[in-house]
Design an enzyme around this catalytic site. Structure first.
Site, mmCIF file in Angstrom:
data_model
loop_
_atom_site.group_PDB
_atom_site.id
_atom_site.type_symbol
_atom_site.label_atom_id
_atom_site.label_comp_id
_atom_site.label_asym_id
_atom_site.label_seq_id
_atom_site.Cartn_x
_atom_site.Cartn_y
_atom_site.Cartn_z
ATOM 1 N N ASN A 106 0.993 -1.692 0.072
ATOM 2 C CA ASN A 106 -0.016 -0.439 -0.234
ATOM 3 C C ASN A 106 0.812 1.240 0.111
ATOM 4 O O ASN A 106 0.599 2.283 0.838
ATOM 5 C CB ASN A 106 -1.276 -0.448 1.197
ATOM 6 C CG ASN A 106 -0.170 -0.399 2.347
ATOM 7 O OD1 ASN A 106 0.657 -0.640 3.092
ATOM 8 N ND2 ASN A 106 -0.611 0.224 3.182
ATOM 9 N N HIS A 191 -6.250 -8.261 5.543
ATOM 10 C CA HIS A 191 -6.262 -7.790 6.523
ATOM 11 C C HIS A 191 -8.221 -8.162 6.851
ATOM 12 O O HIS A 191 -8.366 -7.506 5.359
ATOM 13 C CB HIS A 191 -5.829 -5.954 5.469
ATOM 14 C CG HIS A 191 -6.205 -5.157 6.450
ATOM 15 N ND1 HIS A 191 -5.518 -4.534 7.398
ATOM 16 C CD2 HIS A 191 -7.982 -5.414 6.584
ATOM 17 C CE1 HIS A 191 -6.176 -3.483 7.893
ATOM 18 N NE2 HIS A 191 -7.358 -3.214 7.976
ATOM 19 N N ASP A 328 3.543 -5.175 11.837
ATOM 20 C CA ASP A 328 2.383 -4.528 11.200
ATOM 21 C C ASP A 328 3.116 -2.823 11.511
ATOM 22 O O ASP A 328 2.449 -1.615 11.406
ATOM 23 C CB ASP A 328 1.702 -5.071 11.695
ATOM 24 C CG ASP A 328 -0.030 -3.148 10.832
ATOM 25 O OD1 ASP A 328 0.342 -2.891 9.988
ATOM 26 O OD2 ASP A 328 -0.421 -2.882 11.358
ATOM 27 N N HIS A 332 4.428 6.274 10.490
ATOM 28 C CA HIS A 332 3.739 7.664 10.125
ATOM 29 C C HIS A 332 4.257 8.930 10.573
ATOM 30 O O HIS A 332 5.159 9.266 11.620
ATOM 31 C CB HIS A 332 2.482 8.337 10.772
ATOM 32 C CG HIS A 332 1.797 6.908 9.875
ATOM 33 N ND1 HIS A 332 0.607 7.372 9.372
ATOM 34 C CD2 HIS A 332 1.197 6.103 11.372
ATOM 35 C CE1 HIS A 332 0.018 6.123 8.946
ATOM 36 N NE2 HIS A 332 -0.530 5.633 10.323
#
Length: 444
Positions: A106, A191, A328, A332
């Site tokens: 992603n 997911h 995971d 950010h």
């Protein structure tokens, strides 16, 4: 003939899924484990090191384990490199004791081809800090329909496909993708989150963030609890669907970041029925609960759950019902976190969180933790040359001070993502060095 480069790592406690040996040593030759030695066998090698060119690394009694293998990490490259890039992510991986990582697709653009995956894999080799396997999206560009790119994938290059961060809404498309993956021997990593229930939770999360901004923590916690209940249903129902589809398609299903007791029960029933299924649990889901963390910065998908879920996850890992620990790792910027972006930086705290919660508090053997973090993911990914301390295996190694307590400071992370839900918390177990192919890439 060119002389082989050799390193002796001695005065070590060697631990992997199959052994726990104190007072031992590893002789590394040209990036591979050549021999495992007792302390007595290592002594003459240490004495001769000054004359035969063998490098010495005194582990000072610390634990040496196979480097960890992460089946679920986000390096945000290409396109989102203000959050992370391949080099910063690889440095964080080395500092966390990780030698191999599967990267989620992603990115921007979405990684939807083997060519794009190979480009990231090659860059990982050039950086030289960790082995990178770039996963490919299940549907092209996360569009939800086109799976034509899957027929050209080679499992040795792309061992895993995933729509991570999303869910393939169309069950017929998902079933066909799983059928192709089964034919090609590729893992389908899911997911599991019903997109419609997840969409219903978003306005509640937004409202909770607004209440937090006003300082109304109690009201925010109530609203978040309603959102999290929707997201619990979203994970539970999507997990059940994907298990059924994978059973029909005959593919290897890997369940990402399992967080509820219901999903564990569904997975266990499928395994007992003989289904090819594996599941991962994250450090943050075994170390934290949602009720204790009502804060805008602590939003993650799936959410931090209730204490009974946390205990169920811990028990599943200790018993071996949950197959692997995966971080995971989702870095950010701080501005992103202030506006509620879900996810945490997890590579540099993963071992300490697992060691604290599973080994020290849960009674898990260190060998079992090595199995969940190294040997089992190596087996699932068909990486026959890593995950154990064996002659001929890659010398991807983590050196660990199991008794060292330390306080988490995100500002010291190698990752660009500086936020950690363990900020200012004390954990026990510290990675002090990491070797990649026999070369020390982290530690003094």
């Amino acid at each position: 003939m060119e002389q082989k480069h050799k390193t002796l790592i001695y005065n070590a406690r060697l631990v992997d899924a199959e052994m726990d040996r104190a007072g031992s040593a590893l002789l590394v030759s040209d990036g591979k484990i050549e021999r495992l030695l007792t302390g007595e066998e290592a002594a003459p090698v240490v004495r001769a090191a000054g004359t035969d060119g063998t490098e010495l690394f005194d582990a000072q009694g610390q634990v040496v384990m196979p480097a960890f293998i992460d089946m679920h990490a986000h390096f945000r490259d290409p396109g989102l490199t203000q959050k992370e890039d391949l080099e910063s992510g690889s440095r964080a991986a080395a500092a966390g004791g990780f030698g191999t990582l599967v990267l989620m697709p992603n990115t921007n653009p979405v990684v939807s081809s083997q060519e794009a995956a190979c480009a990231n894999n090659r860059r990982g080799v050039q950086i030289g800090l960790a082995n990178l396997f770039q996963a490919v999206s299940i549907t092209r560009d996360f569009g939800g329909k086109d799976i034509s790119h899957l027929d050209g994938l080679d499992r040795k290059i792309v061992p895993l496909i995933t729509e991570d961060g999303h869910e393939v809404q169309d069950s017929a498309v998902m079933y066909e993708a799983m059928t192709i993956a089964a034919r090609r021997g590729i893992i389908v990593s899911c997911h599991c989150e019903d997109p419609f229930l997840a969409a219903a939770a978003r306005p509640l999360r937004k409202a909770a963030l607004e209440e937090l901004a006003k300082g109304n923590r109690e009201e925010a916690a109530k609203i978040l609890a309603r959102a999290d209940e929707l997201l619990r249903l979203a994970e539970d129902t999507a997990t059940d669907r994907n298990i059924r589809l994978a059973a029909a398609a005959g593919c290897h299903l890997h369940l990402c970041h399992v967080s509820t007791a219901h999903c564990l029960e569904s997975a266990m029933r499928a395994k007992k029925a003989g289904q090819e299924l594996s599941l991962e649990v994250t450090p943050h889901h075994i170390g934290l609960t949602g009720s204790s963390m009502p804060d805008i910065f602590n939003i993650v998908n799936p959410p931090l759950r209730a204490e009974e879920d946390r205990q169920a996850l811990i028990a599943a890992l200790i018993r071996g019902e949950a197959d692997v620990v995966a971080t995971d790792h989702a870095p950010h910027t701080m501005q992103d976190k202030k506006t509620g972006s879900p996810g945490f930086s997890g590579l540099e705290t993963a071992f300490a969180v697992c060691h604290t919660n599973l080994v020290l508090e849960g009674g898990m053997e260190l060998r079992a933790l090595s199995a969940r973090m190294s040997a089992t993911p190596a087996r699932l990914l068909s990486l026959g040359d890593r995950g154990l301390l064996k002659e001929g295996y890659r010398a991807d190694l983590a050196v660990l001070d199991a008794g060292r307590s330390w306080t988490v400071r995100g500002e010291a992370f190698y990752s660009k993502g500086k936020f950690s839900p363990w900020e200012n918390r004390e954990l026990t177990g510290k990675v002090t060095a990491c070797f990649h192919g026999g070369r020390k890439v982290y530690g003094s």
